[in-house]
Write an enzyme that holds these catalytic residues in place. Sequence first.
Site, PDB file in Angstrom:
ATOM      1  N   ALA A   1      49.783  56.474  18.096  1.00 56.99           N
ATOM      2  CA  ALA A   1      48.756  56.088  17.630  1.00 56.99           C
ATOM      3  C   ALA A   1      48.043  54.899  18.510  1.00 56.99           C
ATOM      4  O   ALA A   1      48.705  54.424  19.160  1.00 56.99           O
ATOM      5  CB  ALA A   1      48.605  55.741  16.107  1.00 56.99           C
TER       6      ALA A   1
ATOM      7  N   LEU B   1      51.535  50.302  14.179  1.00 54.97           N
ATOM      8  CA  LEU B   1      50.909  51.742  14.342  1.00 54.97           C
ATOM      9  C   LEU B   1      52.004  52.329  15.115  1.00 54.97           C
ATOM     10  O   LEU B   1      52.752  51.808  15.966  1.00 54.97           O
ATOM     11  CB  LEU B   1      49.726  51.470  15.362  1.00 54.97           C
ATOM     12  N   ASP B   2      52.122  53.571  14.713  1.00 49.01           N
ATOM     13  CA  ASP B   2      53.363  54.586  15.865  1.00 49.01           C
ATOM     14  C   ASP B   2      53.042  54.385  17.041  1.00 49.01           C
ATOM     15  O   ASP B   2      51.674  54.333  17.414  1.00 49.01           O
ATOM     16  CB  ASP B   2      53.101  55.748  14.978  1.00 49.01           C
ATOM     17  N   PRO B   3      53.874  54.627  17.885  1.00 49.52           N
ATOM     18  CA  PRO B   3      53.377  54.556  19.416  1.00 49.52           C
ATOM     19  C   PRO B   3      52.514  55.666  19.646  1.00 49.52           C
ATOM     20  O   PRO B   3      51.743  55.529  20.641  1.00 49.52           O
ATOM     21  CB  PRO B   3      54.906  55.061  19.992  1.00 49.52           C
TER      22      PRO B   3
ATOM     23  N   ARG C   1      50.540  60.766   8.723  1.00 48.13           N
ATOM     24  CA  ARG C   1      51.387  61.858   9.091  1.00 48.13           C
ATOM     25  C   ARG C   1      51.783  62.814   7.841  1.00 48.13           C
ATOM     26  O   ARG C   1      51.668  64.069   7.847  1.00 48.13           O
ATOM     27  CB  ARG C   1      52.615  61.463   9.985  1.00 48.13           C
TER      28      ARG C   1
END
Length: 232
Positions: free
Chosen positions: A56, A52-54, A187
Amino acid sequence: MQKTAEDFLNGQILLIDKPLNWTSFQAVNKLRWEIRQAFKIKKIKVGHAGTLDPLATGLLVICTGKMTKQINTFQGQEKEYTGTFVIGSTTPSFDLETEIDKTFPTDHITETLIHETTKQFIGAIEQFPPVFSAIKKDGKRLYEFARAGESVDIKSRTVTISAFEITKIDGNHLNFRVVCSKGTYIRSLANDFGAALNSGAHLSVLRRTRIGDFLVKNATSIDGFIESLTTN
């Protein structure tokens, strides 16, 4: 039932609700350190099934010990996300990691157009990963090229979106729910959705709610997990 050192070494599946601004790597490192400290273990394997992206939040499936062998299986399972797109503007990273670089008209966008446009993205679609991503090309992460201002040729990937719905429209903010295959970038979906509306869009909020049969509502916070260790 309280867990033992042997339980973690033999293999556990931990459902963690990742907080905002943490990387998945940081979450894994924190849990590994806490398990080692709690049970005086010198070494234990800990890994996650899907980054997971930071920016998110939501479900991280974290495996310990022998269960790390199942990570690839979990990574390949269907995922569900909720979040918010902002229409009328784009960013280079397709989310809030970078500043808005372009704005677009939105006066022509109706609720009907929004809901109709989601249908273009159902099924198998070709998607370009964001240039600000951890995918490797020529031994470097794409975001390394992007941050250095270098252009790079990115190939599209086939991903599958089995559900895509706009759940709420609040001005230029569109709440959504997406069910998709491994490798789908929400995204990129935001950016492509904005283009399909003859406008622009970027992702402002993202939360992973499901991986396969694992649900975020059954997950615990990092602090909650640490507290469960200290009560052993």
